[in-house]
Enzyme design. Structure first.
Site, PDB file in Angstrom:
ATOM      1  N   ASP A  42       0.847  -1.199   0.000  1.00  0.00           N
ATOM      2  CA  ASP A  42       0.000   0.000   0.000  1.00  0.00           C
ATOM      3  C   ASP A  42       0.886   1.254   0.000  1.00  0.00           C
ATOM      4  OD1 ASP A  42       0.880  -0.175   2.597  1.00  0.00           O
ATOM      5  OD2 ASP A  42      -1.098  -0.032   3.524  1.00  0.00           O
ATOM      6  N   SER A  43       2.215   1.056   0.045  1.00  0.00           N
ATOM      7  CA  SER A  43       3.149   2.167  -0.161  1.00  0.00           C
ATOM      8  C   SER A  43       2.925   2.808  -1.533  1.00  0.00           C
ATOM      9  CB  SER A  43       4.602   1.672  -0.036  1.00  0.00           C
ATOM     10  OG  SER A  43       4.804   0.521  -0.831  1.00  0.00           O
ATOM     11  N   ASP A  81      -1.057  -6.131  -0.321  1.00  0.00           N
ATOM     12  CA  ASP A  81      -1.431  -5.489   0.940  1.00  0.00           C
ATOM     13  C   ASP A  81      -2.938  -5.293   1.017  1.00  0.00           C
ATOM     14  OD1 ASP A  81       0.392  -4.876   2.940  1.00  0.00           O
ATOM     15  OD2 ASP A  81       1.212  -3.153   1.857  1.00  0.00           O
ATOM     16  N   LYS A 110      -1.239  -9.365   2.830  1.00  0.00           N
ATOM     17  CA  LYS A 110      -0.499  -8.898   4.017  1.00  0.00           C
ATOM     18  C   LYS A 110      -1.413  -7.978   4.825  1.00  0.00           C
ATOM     19  CE  LYS A 110       3.152  -5.902   3.806  1.00  0.00           C
ATOM     20  NZ  LYS A 110       2.633  -4.732   4.544  1.00  0.00           N
ATOM     21  N   GLU A 112      -1.603  -5.507   8.388  1.00  0.00           N
ATOM     22  CA  GLU A 112      -0.862  -4.807   9.450  1.00  0.00           C
ATOM     23  C   GLU A 112      -1.493  -5.065  10.818  1.00  0.00           C
ATOM     24  OE1 GLU A 112      -0.205  -0.642   8.742  1.00  0.00           O
ATOM     25  OE2 GLU A 112       0.750  -1.009   6.804  1.00  0.00           O
ATOM     26  N   GLU A 177       8.829  -4.178  10.694  1.00  0.00           N
ATOM     27  CA  GLU A 177       9.252  -2.866  10.190  1.00  0.00           C
ATOM     28  C   GLU A 177       9.719  -1.976  11.341  1.00  0.00           C
ATOM     29  OE1 GLU A 177       6.605  -1.000   7.400  1.00  0.00           O
ATOM     30  OE2 GLU A 177       7.734   0.880   7.413  1.00  0.00           O
TER      31      GLU A 177
HETATM   32  O1  KIV Z   1       3.513  -1.094   1.685  1.00  0.00           O
HETATM   33  C1  KIV Z   1       4.669  -1.526   1.699  1.00  0.00           C
HETATM   34  O2  KIV Z   1       5.465  -1.285   0.784  1.00  0.00           O
HETATM   35  C2  KIV Z   1       5.083  -2.331   2.834  1.00  0.00           C
HETATM   36  C3  KIV Z   1       6.532  -2.640   2.967  1.00  0.00           C
HETATM   37  C4  KIV Z   1       7.266  -1.428   3.410  1.00  0.00           C
HETATM   38  C5  KIV Z   1       6.768  -3.797   3.844  1.00  0.00           C
HETATM   39  O3  KIV Z   1       4.286  -2.690   3.636  1.00  0.00           O
END
Ligand code: KIV
Length: 260
Positions: A42-43, A81, A110, A112, A177
């Protein structure tokens, strides 16, 4: 490569390499470079969409980017994510959202934080889950910024407990992280599933970096844990300037690039 081959790497003492990618071109470059896992993070909210945090990116946008990244990934498993508010409200919408990411080709999602109940539900219906502990950027407003986590004894113990709970719930791996190296080491040694570190030191079972950070495409703020292996932004600016000069001076297109 299957997800389980990635998990086996920990048992064999081999490090796991993960990188983010958000479209066909990026994931095909990452796959050709031989990474073990691709994360549609989600970055993308920050490095693709230009937002100030990961909070704005929607489920619809994550589905789109996952779909186009999967097309370039070949046999490298893609983890997607779950964006903010796609899993926190109730289990049934979380299951639907996670399932839709698998429908467009992700091999796992993934999540959080310690969502061990949800992890159990997802795993029970065949949706592999990667956890994410330590600095969880979707909680930036509660954490008060992008700071190192698990610094004191109590919060380090909490992280270890969370990691064990996620393992028991069936997560196949956990991203750590921004946690001190010694805490990441303790977590990695306390669980049998691989830890993938970002700002968590050398003792994790693998590492992940954001595509734009690693390649120097994003040259704004650089956290301590980012290593730039190239400076592609400057290379791109120079190439576009050269093109521009040649257009203006009448040098491009020449005979080689034209039909007579
Ligand atoms: O969103 C992302 O890129 C991440 C990584 C930094 C692990 O969660």
């Amino acid at each position: 490569m299957e997800l389980m081959d990635v998990v086996k790497k920990k048992r064999n003492g081999e490090k796991i390499v993960m990188i983010t990618a958000y479209d066909f071109t990026q994931s095909s470059i990452a796959a050709e470079a031989g990474v073990d896992l691709i994360l549609v993070g989600d970055s993308l909210s920050m490095v693709i969409q230009g937002n100030g945090s990961t909070i704005p990116v929607s489920m619809k946008q994550m589905l789109y980017h996952t779909e186009i990244a999967v097309r370039g990934a070949g046999d490298v498993p893609v983890v997607a994510d779950m964006p903010f508010l796609s899993y926190q409200t109730d289990i049934s919408s979380a299951i639907r959202n996670a399932g839709n990411l698998l429908k467009v080709g992700a091999k796992a999602v993934k999540i959080e934080g310690n969502f061990s109940k949800l992890t159990e539900s997802l795993v029970s219906i065949g949706i592999p889950v990667m956890g994410h502990l330590g600095l969880t950027p979707q909680s930036v407003n509660q954490l008060g910024g992008y700071h190192l986590q698990g610094k004191d004894d109590m919060s380090a113990k909490r992280l270890i407990k969370d990691a064990k709970q996620l393992e028991s719930a069936g997560a196949f791996s956990i991203v750590l992280e921004a946690v001190p190296s010694h805490v990441a080491k303790e977590i990695s040694e306390s669980i049998s599933i691989p830890t993938i570190g970002i700002g968590a030191g050398i003792n994790c079972d693998g590492q992940v970096l954001v595509y734009h950070d690693l390649l120097g495409l994003f040259d704004g703020f650089k956290p301590k844990f980012v290593k730039r292996y190239a400076n592609l932004k400057q290379i791109a600016i120079k190439a576009i300037k050269d093109y521009s000069l040649e257009v203006k001076s009448g040098k491009f297109p020449d005979n080689e690039h034209s039909w007579s």
